[in-house]
Structures are given as structure tokens and as C-alpha cells.
Design an enzyme around this catalytic site. Structure first.
Site, PDB file in Angstrom:
ATOM      1  N   ASP A 180       5.354   0.484  12.803  1.00 23.98           N
ATOM      2  CA  ASP A 180       5.765  -0.652  13.634  1.00 23.98           C
ATOM      3  C   ASP A 180       6.897  -0.170  14.538  1.00 23.98           C
ATOM      4  O   ASP A 180       8.064  -0.549  14.367  1.00 23.98           O
ATOM      5  CB  ASP A 180       6.210  -1.816  12.740  1.00 23.98           C
ATOM      6  CG  ASP A 180       5.065  -2.317  11.876  1.00 23.98           C
ATOM      7  OD1 ASP A 180       3.998  -2.624  12.411  1.00 23.98           O
ATOM      8  OD2 ASP A 180       5.222  -2.345  10.642  1.00 23.98           O
ATOM      9  N   HIS A 231       0.862  -1.186   0.000  1.00 21.36           N
ATOM     10  CA  HIS A 231       0.000   0.000   0.000  1.00 21.36           C
ATOM     11  C   HIS A 231       0.895   1.232   0.000  1.00 21.36           C
ATOM     12  O   HIS A 231       2.131   1.129  -0.029  1.00 21.36           O
ATOM     13  CB  HIS A 231      -0.966  -0.023   1.183  1.00 21.36           C
ATOM     14  CG  HIS A 231      -0.311  -0.251   2.509  1.00 21.36           C
ATOM     15  ND1 HIS A 231       0.605   0.635   3.051  1.00 21.36           N
ATOM     16  CD2 HIS A 231      -0.396  -1.278   3.395  1.00 21.36           C
ATOM     17  CE1 HIS A 231       1.023   0.176   4.209  1.00 21.36           C
ATOM     18  NE2 HIS A 231       0.452  -0.986   4.447  1.00 21.36           N
ATOM     19  N   HIS A 248       4.018   1.300   2.144  1.00 21.45           N
ATOM     20  CA  HIS A 248       5.204   0.589   1.633  1.00 21.45           C
ATOM     21  C   HIS A 248       5.869   1.407   0.520  1.00 21.45           C
ATOM     22  O   HIS A 248       7.094   1.460   0.421  1.00 21.45           O
ATOM     23  CB  HIS A 248       4.813  -0.767   1.018  1.00 21.45           C
ATOM     24  CG  HIS A 248       4.222  -1.750   1.982  1.00 21.45           C
ATOM     25  ND1 HIS A 248       2.896  -2.093   1.972  1.00 21.45           N
ATOM     26  CD2 HIS A 248       4.798  -2.479   2.972  1.00 21.45           C
ATOM     27  CE1 HIS A 248       2.668  -3.002   2.910  1.00 21.45           C
ATOM     28  NE2 HIS A 248       3.795  -3.244   3.538  1.00 21.45           N
TER      29      HIS A 248
HETATM   30  O1  PAF Z   1       7.118  -5.103   8.691  1.00 25.13           O
HETATM   31  C1  PAF Z   1       6.966  -6.134   7.993  1.00 25.13           C
HETATM   32  O2  PAF Z   1       6.296  -6.127   6.959  1.00 25.13           O
HETATM   33  C2  PAF Z   1       7.641  -7.430   8.429  1.00 25.13           C
HETATM   34  O3  PAF Z   1       7.635  -7.562   9.806  1.00 25.13           O
HETATM   35  C3  PAF Z   1       9.057  -7.583   7.857  1.00 25.13           C
HETATM   36  C4  PAF Z   1       9.996  -6.507   8.383  1.00 25.13           C
HETATM   37  C5  PAF Z   1       9.023  -7.533   6.346  1.00 25.13           C
HETATM   38  C6  PAF Z   1       9.646  -8.943   8.275  1.00 25.13           C
HETATM   39  O4  PAF Z   1       8.905  -9.997   7.789  1.00 25.13           O
END
Ligand code: PAF
Length: 290
Positions: free
Chosen positions: A152, A34, A37
Site C-alpha cells: 500500500d 496472510h 501481515h
Molecule cells: O492497511 C490496512 O490494512 C488498513 O488500511 C489499516 C492501516 C489497518 C487501517 O484500517
């Protein structure tokens, strides 16, 4: 944009970029990309000359009753959007590439304390899975910089600790959370929300922002009991709005330990279930600023 599945091909492409004196940027993802990202990829493009994006839905970071089996997957759309943005290489490892042996015998990377708090308490296997897969990906890609979302918040703090403790020569870059106009943080899991829940979901960030106002107006509330009251009020309010809060906590940005009187750089971290979606969000609060 080239797409590769094997580590050998990934390494050859990265080595060719290094031979051209390019710096390597890396954005690990689980796909279903999305705008949040895409902002990570744009940041990587600004900071590095060759950008690798990985898509791997990492089973070890999902608990037994979590949504691994339903995790949304949109591989063609993801590849199209990444190519449009000018990502250089898409790494799509297979399960056996990331985990060649039995998962029970897999070496695990564990970051203690900071990894045991909050989401680590609610989802005990989650951060083991994240740090293990990210460390494998780092060793495969060997980037100069790696870009993660600040949504996150605990994850990126743990990854920073891992990078420091294991001496990875990688700069970890955090990118501000991308939100809808109503304040809802973008997440692949927002797709699990129905129309009513989507309307309720922005209340999470709204409540954090109200807590931040209280902290800024009355920094004296930072005592253990006053913070608990503030957190409990927020939980009750969110319960009335249909959430099942897991934690809402005011902590220090530096080590995510509970805030104490005199701390200036705080972050409020929250996780709450809304329908089928587990939503997380956070808000940094800087006291002593006008
Ligand atoms: O943040 C995420 O999408 C996941 O935790 C990651 C960093 C790709 C690890 O799988």
C-alpha cells in the site's frame, strides 16, 4: 497473547510494558491475516520488545459500493497465528470504541495533495478513513514504532506525512511486499479471484517489471508524453488480459508526483479491477544504477 477490546485495558497493558522499559511496536490490520501481515508482525518483533496488533475492519475507508459487508474475517485463525508468532497483545476494538459518535460528526484527519492522487481519486473517501482510524489507533496504543506494508505504497506515504505533520513521536517502518512464487502480491482481496483470474493476476506485477526495464534502459523516455505512452500501453495490455486498469503511473518516490526527467528514484503505482477484486501493486525503480 492477551486479547483486549477496551482502550482502558489496552493502555494498562502498554503501560505495564513501558514500566518494564520495553519499546512498543504496533501493527494495525483489518484481519484475515496472510503471510504479508505476518511479516509485518515479525518485523515489529525484531524492532520492538512489546508488540500490539489491532484488528478492526474500518468502515470509513470503504466507499458506498465497496466490499465492507463481504470483507473476509477469520478471527480465530488470526489470533492463533499471532500467538504463534509471539505477538504480545491483540487489540480488537468494537465499532463504538473506534467511532463513539455519529460518523457524520467524526473529526477527520485529511492529508491533502498526496492523499488526493491515484487511489485517492478513485476512492475519494478511502484515505480520510485510513488516516482518521490510524491516528485514533496511534493515540490509543501510543507506540514507538508502527509497521505497514509497502504494497500500500500510497497509504504508507500518506501516513508518513501525517506522522510528520501532526508530530507523532512514532517511527513508521515499511515492509517489502510478500508475493506468491508467480509474483502476485498477497492481499486479503485475492480471495475474491476465481481460478482463471488467479492465473491472470500476476500479469500486473509482470507488466510493472517490463515498464521498469524500459525506464532503466531508456531513462530518456521520461518526458510527459513518453510516460503517458508507456502507461497507456501497459493499460491496453492489461485490458487484453482481463483487467480493468484504474491507474498505472510512473511517479517519484519522495512525493508521488508524476516523474520528471532527471528524477532517479521512481515508483510505478498501479490499481486494476480483476473480477471482484481491486488489485493494487507497485514497483520501485532506481535509475542510474547498473
Ligand atoms: O492497511 C490496512 O490494512 C488498513 O488500511 C489499516 C492501516 C489497518 C487501517 O484500517
Amino acid at each position: 497473547m492477551n486479547q483486549v477490546q477496551r482502550v482502558q485495558s489496552l493502555r494498562a497493558a502498554v503501560q505495564a510494558a513501558r514500566n518494564d522499559k520495553k519499546t512498543i511496536g504496533f501493527v494495525p490490520t483489518m484481519g484475515n491475516l496472510h503471510e504479508g501481515h505476518l511479516e509485518l508482525v515479525r518485523t515489529a518483533k525484531r524492532r520492538a520488545e512489546f508488540v500490539v496488533v489491532s484488528i478492526f475492519v474500518n468502515p470509513t475507508q470503504f466507499g458506498k459500493n465497496e466490499d465492507l459487508g463481504n470483507y473476509p474475517s477469520t478471527p480465530e485463525e488470526d489470533a492463533r497465528r499471532l500467538a504463534e508468532l509471539g505477538a504480545d497483545l491483540l487489540f480488537l476494538p468494537k465499532h463504538e470504541t473506534m467511532y463513539p459518535g455519529s460518523l457524520d460528526e467524526q473529526t477527520v484527519v485529511y492529508v491533502p495533495k498526496i492523499g488526493d492522487l491515484y487511489c485517492g481519486k478513485d476512492r475519494p473517501e478511502h484515505f480520510y478513513g485510513v488516516t482518521t482510524v490510524v491516528s485514533r489507533l496511534f493515540n490509543m496504543v501510543q507506540p514507538d514504532i508502527a509497521v505497514f506494508g509497502n504494497k500500500d505504497y500510497q497509504q504508507i506515504a500518506i501516513i508518513r506525512r501525517m506522522v510528520e505533520d501532526l508530530a507523532y513521536p512514532i517511527q513508521v517502518v515499511g515492509v517489502d511486499t510478500v508475493r506468491n512464487d508467480d509474483g502476485l502480491a498477497l492481499s486479503s482481496r485475492n480471495g475474491y479471484l476465481d481460478a482463471k483470474q488467479l492465473k491472470a493476476a500476476p500479469n500486473l506485477q509482470k507488466r510493472l517489471s517490463e515498464m521498469a526495464d524500459v525506464l532503466k534502459q531508456k531513462p530518456a523516455v521520461i518526458s510527459k508524453s513518453a510516460l503517458k505512452l508507456l502507461e497507456d500501453e501497459a493499460k491496453d495490455d492489461l485490458k487484453r488480459k482481463g483487467f480493468k486498469p484504474q491507474y498505472i503511473t510512473v511517479c517519484r518516490q519522495s512525493d508521488l508526483k508524476p516523474a520528471k526527467k532527471g528524477d532517479q528514484e521512481l515508483v510505478i503505482l498501479a490499481a486494476a479491477q480483476l473480477g471482484k477484486a481491486r488489485l493494487i501493486d507497485n514497483l520501485e525503480v532506481f535509475l542510474g544504477e547498473s
